[in-house]
Design an enzyme around this catalytic site. Structure first.
Site, PDB file in Angstrom:
ATOM      1  N   ARG A   1      -6.087  -1.020  -0.952  1.00 15.75           N
ATOM      2  CA  ARG A   1      -6.339  -1.987  -2.017  1.00 15.75           C
ATOM      3  C   ARG A   1      -7.712  -1.744  -2.451  1.00 15.75           C
ATOM      4  O   ARG A   1      -8.629  -1.429  -1.628  1.00 15.75           O
ATOM      5  CB  ARG A   1      -6.238  -3.576  -1.168  1.00 15.75           C
ATOM      6  CG  ARG A   1      -4.742  -3.936  -1.128  1.00 15.75           C
ATOM      7  CD  ARG A   1      -4.087  -4.308  -2.606  1.00 15.75           C
ATOM      8  NE  ARG A   1      -2.826  -4.781  -2.455  1.00 15.75           N
ATOM      9  CZ  ARG A   1      -1.641  -4.186  -2.346  1.00 15.75           C
ATOM     10  NH1 ARG A   1      -1.825  -2.754  -2.369  1.00 15.75           N
ATOM     11  NH2 ARG A   1      -0.428  -4.688  -2.275  1.00 15.75           N
TER      12      ARG A   1
ATOM     13  N   HIS B   1      -1.938   2.916  -8.823  1.00 17.45           N
ATOM     14  CA  HIS B   1      -1.136   2.363  -8.119  1.00 17.45           C
ATOM     15  C   HIS B   1       0.313   2.892  -8.161  1.00 17.45           C
ATOM     16  O   HIS B   1       1.216   2.061  -8.439  1.00 17.45           O
ATOM     17  CB  HIS B   1      -1.555   0.782  -8.262  1.00 17.45           C
ATOM     18  CG  HIS B   1      -1.196   0.139  -7.060  1.00 17.45           C
ATOM     19  ND1 HIS B   1      -1.947  -1.205  -6.908  1.00 17.45           N
ATOM     20  CD2 HIS B   1      -0.270   0.374  -6.117  1.00 17.45           C
ATOM     21  CE1 HIS B   1      -1.354  -1.670  -5.835  1.00 17.45           C
ATOM     22  NE2 HIS B   1      -0.596  -0.962  -5.147  1.00 17.45           N
TER      23      HIS B   1
ATOM     24  N   GLU C   1      -8.409  -3.308 -10.748  1.00 17.28           N
ATOM     25  CA  GLU C   1      -7.313  -2.669 -11.462  1.00 17.28           C
ATOM     26  C   GLU C   1      -6.304  -3.595 -12.403  1.00 17.28           C
ATOM     27  O   GLU C   1      -5.733  -3.036 -13.305  1.00 17.28           O
ATOM     28  CB  GLU C   1      -6.563  -1.965 -10.335  1.00 17.28           C
ATOM     29  CG  GLU C   1      -5.914  -2.903  -9.443  1.00 17.28           C
ATOM     30  CD  GLU C   1      -4.759  -2.232  -8.546  1.00 17.28           C
ATOM     31  OE1 GLU C   1      -5.048  -1.138  -7.735  1.00 17.28           O
ATOM     32  OE2 GLU C   1      -3.464  -2.495  -8.440  1.00 17.28           O
TER      33      GLU C   1
HETATM   34  P1  NAI Z   1       0.778  -2.993   8.234  1.00 21.00           P
HETATM   35  O1  NAI Z   1       0.853  -4.369   8.349  1.00 21.00           O
HETATM   36  O2  NAI Z   1       2.037  -2.188   8.810  1.00 21.00           O
HETATM   37  O3  NAI Z   1      -0.482  -2.059   9.060  1.00 21.00           O
HETATM   38  C1  NAI Z   1      -1.875  -2.712   8.675  1.00 21.00           C
HETATM   39  C2  NAI Z   1      -2.681  -2.351   9.778  1.00 21.00           C
HETATM   40  O4  NAI Z   1      -4.198  -2.434   9.666  1.00 21.00           O
HETATM   41  C3  NAI Z   1      -2.452  -3.128  11.032  1.00 21.00           C
HETATM   42  O5  NAI Z   1      -2.283  -2.464  12.235  1.00 21.00           O
HETATM   43  C4  NAI Z   1      -3.705  -4.245  11.071  1.00 21.00           C
HETATM   44  O6  NAI Z   1      -4.066  -4.339  12.564  1.00 21.00           O
HETATM   45  C5  NAI Z   1      -4.778  -3.086  10.435  1.00 21.00           C
HETATM   46  N1  NAI Z   1      -5.806  -3.922  10.149  1.00 21.00           N
HETATM   47  C6  NAI Z   1      -5.877  -5.061   9.794  1.00 21.00           C
HETATM   48  N2  NAI Z   1      -7.191  -5.491   9.478  1.00 21.00           N
HETATM   49  C7  NAI Z   1      -7.894  -4.165   9.852  1.00 21.00           C
HETATM   50  C8  NAI Z   1      -9.433  -3.817   9.659  1.00 21.00           C
HETATM   51  N3  NAI Z   1     -10.510  -4.503   9.200  1.00 21.00           N
HETATM   52  N4  NAI Z   1      -9.436  -2.639   9.992  1.00 21.00           N
HETATM   53  C9  NAI Z   1      -8.840  -1.653  10.485  1.00 21.00           C
HETATM   54  N5  NAI Z   1      -7.562  -2.035  10.668  1.00 21.00           N
HETATM   55  C10 NAI Z   1      -7.045  -3.070  10.261  1.00 21.00           C
HETATM   56  O7  NAI Z   1       0.793  -2.689   6.661  1.00 21.00           O
HETATM   57  P2  NAI Z   1       1.116  -1.345   5.954  1.00 21.00           P
HETATM   58  O8  NAI Z   1       2.819  -1.537   5.474  1.00 21.00           O
HETATM   59  O9  NAI Z   1       0.657  -0.230   6.729  1.00 21.00           O
HETATM   60  O10 NAI Z   1       0.284  -1.262   4.628  1.00 21.00           O
HETATM   61  C11 NAI Z   1      -1.302  -1.402   4.618  1.00 21.00           C
HETATM   62  C12 NAI Z   1      -1.685  -1.592   3.194  1.00 21.00           C
HETATM   63  O11 NAI Z   1      -1.246  -0.652   2.346  1.00 21.00           O
HETATM   64  C13 NAI Z   1      -0.985  -2.945   2.453  1.00 21.00           C
HETATM   65  O12 NAI Z   1      -1.680  -4.049   3.090  1.00 21.00           O
HETATM   66  C14 NAI Z   1      -1.141  -2.559   1.244  1.00 21.00           C
HETATM   67  O13 NAI Z   1      -2.308  -3.093   0.756  1.00 21.00           O
HETATM   68  C15 NAI Z   1      -1.168  -1.405   0.928  1.00 21.00           C
HETATM   69  N6  NAI Z   1      -0.057  -0.599   0.223  1.00 21.00           N
HETATM   70  C16 NAI Z   1      -0.360   0.223  -0.686  1.00 21.00           C
HETATM   71  C17 NAI Z   1       0.830   0.568  -1.856  1.00 21.00           C
HETATM   72  C18 NAI Z   1       0.528   1.503  -2.809  1.00 21.00           C
HETATM   73  O14 NAI Z   1       1.571   1.420  -3.676  1.00 21.00           O
HETATM   74  N7  NAI Z   1      -0.675   2.020  -2.984  1.00 21.00           N
HETATM   75  C19 NAI Z   1       2.185   0.331  -1.282  1.00 21.00           C
HETATM   76  C20 NAI Z   1       2.287  -0.586  -0.002  1.00 21.00           C
HETATM   77  C21 NAI Z   1       1.256  -0.946   0.649  1.00 21.00           C
END
Ligand code: NAI
Length: 346
Positions: A258, A319, A287
């Site tokens: 993000r 994105h 964005e």
């Molecule tokens: P997830 O929920 O499986 O994993 C997120 C991880 O980040 C968790 O292990 C959590 O403990 C950790 N986390 C939370 N706060 C943190 C911090 N301050 N520092 C380090 N780690 C922290 O989520 P997932 O599915 O892996 O997605 C991650 C992000 O990817 C989403 O939140 C979304 O913003 C982004 N995303 C982007 C897409 C794109 O098209 N570019 C598509 C899908 C998701």
């Protein structure tokens, strides 16, 4: 029954069994996918999803158009803040279905107070975003975007195209959830040494060969830093002047999570001093003003974005990390399931 109307007038009424669903910020490729799936679902499950597709976003100014809808389906740049929720509640909307994983654009507390359930698609295809992350890393490193243009112009000079071998390099992964783990798996396949930071470490990561360290150690030792954590109060501008200062000279920074994770002014400064040697972004803090639309005939007013794209060592995609047929089909399927169950899935 209308399953594919676009910007049509609001429905006059709806009963409890029928789901009148307003989709916001839609583009043609999604409308086709959702319409086909809704038709199949309605026949197979004897359900009654009636879809209306809007191109404009859902926010406090557009929410009044939701009168008569039971559900709204939103995407990454729709703004479901407290004011939007208030209007949705007044309109009788019962459910907000995000057709994405991140939910930083929804005021979850306001929705709960209003009795509006919120669902999302937490894991449609982590590999899809992980693969795009690698695409950015490899493009920046081996400069294939420049090579493509040169060769087309008959220029086979290799000057300025030199990269580095990824094998053996130390890469820092911030956030080791579903996407972070998919990235780690690929990086380990390349023979990288992977350092990880996550407030909630996962044994799977250690088992596959990742090493948890403090955020400072990750920043100090990684030649590539890639962000895979959600945007929240703790992670907002997790990459700032101070954290950039800790990174090695010429670091590669990748953000497919993000935009708000990165302080763009600090990054621009880092690029100008060459502290940041490469920058790959699929997301950008402002964005919503730009992405998913064609602005090629306009004067773009965002000076920070315009400055970023002037650097020769910056690659920005709009994105599209999620944008594969497999991921879109999974998103559509889960979103419609969420609508039919109407449950809170956050
Ligand atoms: P997830 O929920 O499986 O994993 C997120 C991880 O980040 C968790 O292990 C959590 O403990 C950790 N986390 C939370 N706060 C943190 C911090 N301050 N520092 C380090 N780690 C922290 O989520 P997932 O599915 O892996 O997605 C991650 C992000 O990817 C989403 O939140 C979304 O913003 C982004 N995303 C982007 C897409 C794109 O098209 N570019 C598509 C899908 C998701």
């Amino acid at each position: 029954m209308n399953t594919s109307s676009t910007d049509k007038a609001q429905p006059e009424c709806c009963n409890q069994q029928q789901r009148n669903v307003a989709f916001f910020s839609t583009r043609s490729y999604e409308r086709i996918l959702f319409s086909e799936l809704i038709k199949k679902l309605n026949v197979a499950n004897d359900s009654s999803i009636n879809a209306t597709f809007f191109e404009h976003p859902l926010n406090a100014s557009t929410a009044a158009s939701c009168h008569g809808y039971t559900d709204v389906v939103v995407f990454v740049n729709d703004d479901i803040n407290a004011a939007t929720i208030k209007v949705l509640k007044r309109c009788g909307v019962r459910h907000v279905a995000l057709r994405c994983a991140g939910f930083n654009n929804v005021n979850v507390n306001a929705a709960a107070k209003a009795g509006i359930t919120v669902s999302r698609v937490p894991a449609y295809s982590p590999q899809t975003v992980a693969e795009h992350t690698l695409a950015l890393i490899l493009t920046l490193n081996r400069k294939t975007h420049k090579a493509y243009n040169r060769v087309r112009e008959g220029n086979f000079d290799l000057g300025g195209l030199m990269g580095f071998t990824l094998h053996g390099k130390t890469v820092g992964v911030i956030g080791t959830g579903k996407i972070g783990q998919a990235v780690i798996r690929i990086l380990l396949g390349f023979g990288c040494h992977v350092l990880c930071f996550d407030p909630l470490p996962d044994n799977n990561v250690t088992a596959m060969g990742g090493h948890y360290v403090t955020l400072d150690e990750l920043l100090e030792k990684s030649v590539i830093v890639t962000l895979h954590c959600p945007l929240n109060e703790q992670s907002h501008h997790i990459i700032n002047a101070e954290s950039i200062d800790k990174m090695p000279q010429g670091v590669m920074l990748i953000n497919t999570s993000r935009g708000g994770l990165v302080d763009d002014n600090a990054v621009i400064k880092g690029l100008k001093t060459k502290k940041i040697g490469y920058l790959g972004l699929d997301v950008y803090e402002r964005e919503s003003e730009l992405f998913f639309d064609d602005h090629s005939q306009e004067i773009i007013q965002d000076d920070i974005f315009q400055r970023l794209i002037t650097f020769p060592n910056v690659v920005i995609t709009g994105h599209q990390g999620f944008f594969t047929i497999e991921a879109l089909e999974e998103i559509a399927k889960t979103t419609l399931d969420n609508i039919l169950t109407g449950e809170n899935t956050l």
